[in-house]
Design a protein around this motif. Structure first.
Motif, PDB file in Angstrom:
ATOM      1  N   ILE A  10       8.613 -86.732  65.097  1.00  0.00           N
ATOM      2  CA  ILE A  10       7.394 -86.765  64.283  1.00  0.00           C
ATOM      3  C   ILE A  10       7.180 -88.156  63.692  1.00  0.00           C
ATOM      4  O   ILE A  10       6.064 -88.680  63.692  1.00  0.00           O
ATOM      5  CB  ILE A  10       7.465 -85.716  63.154  1.00  0.00           C
ATOM      6  N   GLU A  11       8.263 -88.748  63.228  1.00  0.00           N
ATOM      7  CA  GLU A  11       8.128 -90.098  62.656  1.00  0.00           C
ATOM      8  C   GLU A  11       7.569 -91.067  63.693  1.00  0.00           C
ATOM      9  O   GLU A  11       6.712 -91.892  63.397  1.00  0.00           O
ATOM     10  CB  GLU A  11       9.484 -90.593  62.138  1.00  0.00           C
ATOM     11  N   GLU A  12       8.058 -90.915  64.921  1.00  0.00           N
ATOM     12  CA  GLU A  12       7.567 -91.804  65.990  1.00  0.00           C
ATOM     13  C   GLU A  12       6.101 -91.548  66.292  1.00  0.00           C
ATOM     14  O   GLU A  12       5.318 -92.473  66.457  1.00  0.00           O
ATOM     15  CB  GLU A  12       8.425 -91.624  67.255  1.00  0.00           C
ATOM     16  N   GLU A  13       5.754 -90.262  66.322  1.00  0.00           N
ATOM     17  CA  GLU A  13       4.345 -89.947  66.601  1.00  0.00           C
ATOM     18  C   GLU A  13       3.446 -90.504  65.499  1.00  0.00           C
ATOM     19  O   GLU A  13       2.378 -91.042  65.759  1.00  0.00           O
ATOM     20  CB  GLU A  13       4.147 -88.440  66.747  1.00  0.00           C
ATOM     21  N   LYS A  21     -10.644 -91.796  60.722  1.00  0.00           N
ATOM     22  CA  LYS A  21     -11.285 -90.506  60.416  1.00  0.00           C
ATOM     23  C   LYS A  21     -10.889 -89.417  61.410  1.00  0.00           C
ATOM     24  O   LYS A  21     -10.655 -88.279  61.025  1.00  0.00           O
ATOM     25  CB  LYS A  21     -12.815 -90.685  60.417  1.00  0.00           C
ATOM     26  N   ALA A  22     -10.819 -89.799  62.683  1.00  0.00           N
ATOM     27  CA  ALA A  22     -10.584 -88.812  63.728  1.00  0.00           C
ATOM     28  C   ALA A  22      -9.156 -88.271  63.706  1.00  0.00           C
ATOM     29  O   ALA A  22      -8.904 -87.129  64.058  1.00  0.00           O
ATOM     30  CB  ALA A  22     -10.888 -89.417  65.101  1.00  0.00           C
ATOM     31  N   THR A  23      -8.197 -89.094  63.244  1.00  0.00           N
ATOM     32  CA  THR A  23      -6.796 -88.673  63.305  1.00  0.00           C
ATOM     33  C   THR A  23      -6.278 -88.165  61.961  1.00  0.00           C
ATOM     34  O   THR A  23      -5.147 -87.700  61.863  1.00  0.00           O
ATOM     35  CB  THR A  23      -5.900 -89.854  63.727  1.00  0.00           C
ATOM     36  N   LEU A  27      -2.737 -86.330  61.248  1.00  0.00           N
ATOM     37  CA  LEU A  27      -1.688 -87.017  60.482  1.00  0.00           C
ATOM     38  C   LEU A  27      -1.247 -86.190  59.281  1.00  0.00           C
ATOM     39  O   LEU A  27      -0.060 -86.120  58.954  1.00  0.00           O
ATOM     40  CB  LEU A  27      -2.168 -88.388  60.015  1.00  0.00           C
ATOM     41  N   GLY A  28      -2.197 -85.551  58.658  1.00  0.00           N
ATOM     42  CA  GLY A  28      -1.895 -84.689  57.509  1.00  0.00           C
ATOM     43  C   GLY A  28      -0.925 -83.586  57.912  1.00  0.00           C
ATOM     44  O   GLY A  28       0.051 -83.305  57.222  1.00  0.00           O
ATOM     45  N   LEU A  29      -1.202 -82.974  59.063  1.00  0.00           N
ATOM     46  CA  LEU A  29      -0.334 -81.902  59.544  1.00  0.00           C
ATOM     47  C   LEU A  29       1.058 -82.420  59.890  1.00  0.00           C
ATOM     48  O   LEU A  29       2.055 -81.760  59.625  1.00  0.00           O
ATOM     49  CB  LEU A  29      -0.951 -81.227  60.769  1.00  0.00           C
ATOM     50  N   LEU A  30       1.091 -83.607  60.479  1.00  0.00           N
ATOM     51  CA  LEU A  30       2.406 -84.187  60.810  1.00  0.00           C
ATOM     52  C   LEU A  30       3.218 -84.407  59.544  1.00  0.00           C
ATOM     53  O   LEU A  30       4.423 -84.150  59.497  1.00  0.00           O
ATOM     54  CB  LEU A  30       2.228 -85.510  61.562  1.00  0.00           C
ATOM     55  N   LYS A  31       2.543 -84.869  58.487  1.00  0.00           N
ATOM     56  CA  LYS A  31       3.237 -85.073  57.210  1.00  0.00           C
ATOM     57  C   LYS A  31       3.830 -83.770  56.697  1.00  0.00           C
ATOM     58  O   LYS A  31       4.954 -83.729  56.197  1.00  0.00           O
ATOM     59  CB  LYS A  31       2.269 -85.624  56.164  1.00  0.00           C
ATOM     60  N   ALA A  32       3.051 -82.702  56.810  1.00  0.00           N
ATOM     61  CA  ALA A  32       3.526 -81.394  56.337  1.00  0.00           C
ATOM     62  C   ALA A  32       4.732 -80.937  57.162  1.00  0.00           C
ATOM     63  O   ALA A  32       5.720 -80.443  56.625  1.00  0.00           O
ATOM     64  CB  ALA A  32       2.402 -80.373  56.401  1.00  0.00           C
ATOM     65  N   LYS A  33       4.644 -81.108  58.488  1.00  0.00           N
ATOM     66  CA  LYS A  33       5.764 -80.724  59.368  1.00  0.00           C
ATOM     67  C   LYS A  33       7.026 -81.499  58.999  1.00  0.00           C
ATOM     68  O   LYS A  33       8.118 -80.945  58.877  1.00  0.00           O
ATOM     69  CB  LYS A  33       5.423 -81.021  60.827  1.00  0.00           C
ATOM     70  N   LYS A 203     -11.192 -79.081  53.889  1.00  0.00           N
ATOM     71  CA  LYS A 203     -10.712 -78.777  55.238  1.00  0.00           C
ATOM     72  C   LYS A 203      -9.229 -79.161  55.377  1.00  0.00           C
ATOM     73  O   LYS A 203      -8.414 -78.398  55.912  1.00  0.00           O
ATOM     74  CB  LYS A 203     -11.561 -79.556  56.248  1.00  0.00           C
ATOM     75  N   MET A 204      -8.904 -80.326  54.856  1.00  0.00           N
ATOM     76  CA  MET A 204      -7.515 -80.802  54.919  1.00  0.00           C
ATOM     77  C   MET A 204      -6.599 -79.884  54.106  1.00  0.00           C
ATOM     78  O   MET A 204      -5.520 -79.500  54.563  1.00  0.00           O
ATOM     79  CB  MET A 204      -7.441 -82.234  54.387  1.00  0.00           C
ATOM     80  N   VAL A 205      -7.041 -79.538  52.910  1.00  0.00           N
ATOM     81  CA  VAL A 205      -6.232 -78.646  52.063  1.00  0.00           C
ATOM     82  C   VAL A 205      -5.951 -77.350  52.813  1.00  0.00           C
ATOM     83  O   VAL A 205      -4.808 -76.886  52.874  1.00  0.00           O
ATOM     84  CB  VAL A 205      -6.962 -78.355  50.724  1.00  0.00           C
ATOM     85  N   LYS A 206      -7.002 -76.798  53.429  1.00  0.00           N
ATOM     86  CA  LYS A 206      -6.835 -75.528  54.132  1.00  0.00           C
ATOM     87  C   LYS A 206      -5.888 -75.656  55.314  1.00  0.00           C
ATOM     88  O   LYS A 206      -5.081 -74.766  55.572  1.00  0.00           O
ATOM     89  CB  LYS A 206      -8.189 -74.985  54.580  1.00  0.00           C
ATOM     90  N   SER A 207      -5.987 -76.769  56.035  1.00  0.00           N
ATOM     91  CA  SER A 207      -5.108 -76.857  57.203  1.00  0.00           C
ATOM     92  C   SER A 207      -3.651 -77.089  56.786  1.00  0.00           C
ATOM     93  O   SER A 207      -2.731 -76.583  57.432  1.00  0.00           O
ATOM     94  CB  SER A 207      -5.612 -77.905  58.211  1.00  0.00           C
TER      95      SER A 207
END
Ligand code: GDP
Ligand code: MG
Length: 374
Positions: A10-13, A21-23, A27-33, A203-207
Motif C-alpha cells: 500500500i505504501e508503494e501504491e 482530484k481524480a485520485t 488515496l483516502g481509501l488506501l490511507k484507511a487500509k 462522499k469521502m467520509v462515507k467511503s
C-alpha cells in the motif's frame, strides 16, 4: 501475504499515485487500509506478548511527570541525561547503554520528573524491528516527548522520527480532532458539519466509513479536519503527546542557524558540552507540561514553600478539588471552603469552592466545616 508485505504494498501504491482530484478518493481509501493493517500489527504484537504486554522496559512510572527522550544514536541523549539529572553518566558506554532504558530524576522548580533515555530509535522501528516497539510503548506512556536531534542533521532526523511515531499512532503537538462518531443500528451515514470543510467532503467520509464497515452512524465534524484525522478518530487508539524538539550540539553550527532553530515555539537549541540553552530547555519543559505548584498553609502559620503539591492537568483543569484530592481524598467531605492567595484570585485571600481553578504558586488553606476559622 503477511501484514508487513501488505503495508509495504500500500505504501508503494500511495507513493506511485499522483495526488489530484481524480485520485483523491482512492488515496483516502488506501490511507484507511494502511491504518487498519498497522493497527492489526500492533494488536497482534500485544497478544503475542512482544516486549512484555507492550509496556516496554519495565521501568516504573515515578514522580510528577514522565518525559521520554527519543532520537537517533549519538545525538546526545545519554549526555543530556547525565547533565540534567541525578543519574550517573553512562555516555561513555553508549554502545551498551543504548540497549536499555535508563531513568533519571529531573528536578524543575520543586517537581521531580522521570526523564528516560530510550535506546536509539532505529529506522523501521514502527514495523516492529529491534527495540522499536518498546520505545514506542514508553513514548505513549509519557507526558512529554523530547525528540533529541543533532543540530546539523535536525530536519532530516525530525522528519524520520515523526513519521515513525505517526505510523504507530503517536501524534505530536496536535489537538484531538473535533469529530464525533455515534454508531447507530440503522439509518445509514448521517453526516453534518458545523464549519466549512475544505479538506474532506461527504462522499469521502462515507467511503472511509464503508471501508471500516461502519454503515450506520452519525458523523459530525466540528473542525475543518482531513481524512487522516477522520481515520484517527475511527481507530480511536491515538495518543496525543506534547513534544519539544531538542537540537543538541549547537556548538557545531552557526549563530544564524541557532537563531533560526529557536524561532519555533516547540524548539529548544542546546549544547550539553558547553552548557548552552539548558535553562531555557528546562523552562520549556515546565511550561509545556503545565504543572502547577500549590503551597499549603496551616492556620496561623507561614505557607510551606519547601514542599508544594505538584498538580497535573486533569480533565477539569487544576482545581481546589484536585489539590485536596492530592492531600487526602477524605478531606473533601470535611471542606467548607478554601482560602486562596495568588494569581488565580482577584484579592488575597479569597474564599473559593472546589471548582476554583488554581494557578502556579498559589497558596491554599483548607477551612473545614467545623469551627475552624482563619
Ligand atoms: N560537540 C558536541 N558533542 C556532544 C554534545 N553532546 C554530546 N556530544 C557527544 O556526542 C556523542 C554521543 O553522545 P551520547 O550522549 O552518547 O549520545 P546518545 O547515543 O544519543 O545517547 C558523545 O561523543 C558525546 O560526547 C554537544 O553538545 N556538543
Ligand atoms: Mg545513549
Amino acid at each position: 501475504m503477511g501484514l508487513s508485505e501488505k503495508i509495504k504494498e500500500i505504501e508503494e501504491e500511495m507513493a506511485r499515485t499522483q495526488k489530484n482530484k481524480a485520485t483523491e478518493y482512492h488515496l483516502g481509501l488506501l490511507k484507511a487500509k494502511l491504518a487498519k493493517y498497522r493497527s492489526m500489527i500492533i494488536e497482534g504484537e500485544k497478544k503475542a506478548g512482544a516486549g512484555g504486554k507492550g509496556e516496554g522496559f519495565d521501568v516504573e512510572k515515578h514522580g510528577d511527570a514522565r518525559i521520554a527522550m527519543i532520537g537517533f544514536p549519538s545525538v546526545g541523549k545519554s549526555s543530556i541525561l547525565s547533565h540534567l539529572t541525578e543519574t550517573e553518566s553512562l555516555a561513555a558506554n553508549y554502545e551498551f547503554t543504548t540497549l536499555t532504558c535508563i531513568p533519571g530524576v529531573l528536578r524543575i522548580n520543586e517537581a521531580k520528573m522521570q526523564l528516560l533515555d530510550l535506546p536509539g530509535i532505529i529506522e523501521g522501528a514502527a514495523s516492529g524491528k529491534g527495540r522499536g516497539r518498546q520505545v514506542i510503548a514508553v513514548g505513549k506512556s509519557s507526558d512529554l516527548i523530547l525528540m533529541v536531534l543533532d543540530a546539523q542533521k535536525g530536519e532530516e532526523q525530525k522528519e524520520k522520527i515523526t513519521r515513525e511515531l505517526e505510523s504507530v499512532g503517536i501524534r505530536l503537538n496536535q489537538e484531538k480532532p473535533q469529530i464525533h462518531i455515534k454508531v447507530m443500528k440503522t439509518g445509514g451515514i448521517i453526516f453534518n458539519a458545523s464549519v466549512k470543510l475544505t479538506k474532506i467532503d461527504e462522499k469521502m467520509v462515507k467511503s472511509i466509513m464503508a471501508e471500516y464497515k461502519m454503515h450506520n452512524a452519525h458523523v459530525s465534524f466540528r473542525g475543518d479536519h482531513d481524512v487522516d484525522e477522520l481515520i484517527d478518530v475511527i481507530e480511536a487508539n491515538r495518543k496525543y503527546v506534547k513534544c519539544i524538539y531538542v537540537y543538541n550540539k549547537i556548538d557545531q553550527v552557526s549563530i544564524e542557524d541557532v537563531d533560526y532553530l529557536m524561532k519555533e515555539k516547540y524548539n529548544a537549541a542546546i549544547s550539553v558540552h558547553m552548557n548552552l540553552g539548558c535553562d531555557i530547555l528546562l523552562e520549556k519543559i515546565w511550561d509545556t507540561l503545565g504543572l502547577v505548584r500549590v503551597y499549603t498553609r496551616k492556620k496561623g502559620q507561614a505557607p510551606d514553600f519547601g514542599d508544594p503539591l505538584i498538580l497535573t492537568q486533569g480533565r477539569d483543569g487544576i482545581t481546589v478539588k484536585s489539590a485536596i484530592m492530592q492531600i487526602h481524598k477524605g478531606l473533601l467531605k470535611d471542606l467548607n471552603y478554601a482560602y486562596i492567595w495568588g494569581k488565580s484570585v482577584k484579592h488575597s485571600p479569597q474564599k473559593c469552592g472546589l471548582k476554583h481553578e488554581l494557578c502556579d504558586e498559589d497558596v491554599l488553606q483548607i477551612i473545614k466545616k467545623t469551627k475552624d476559622a482563619k
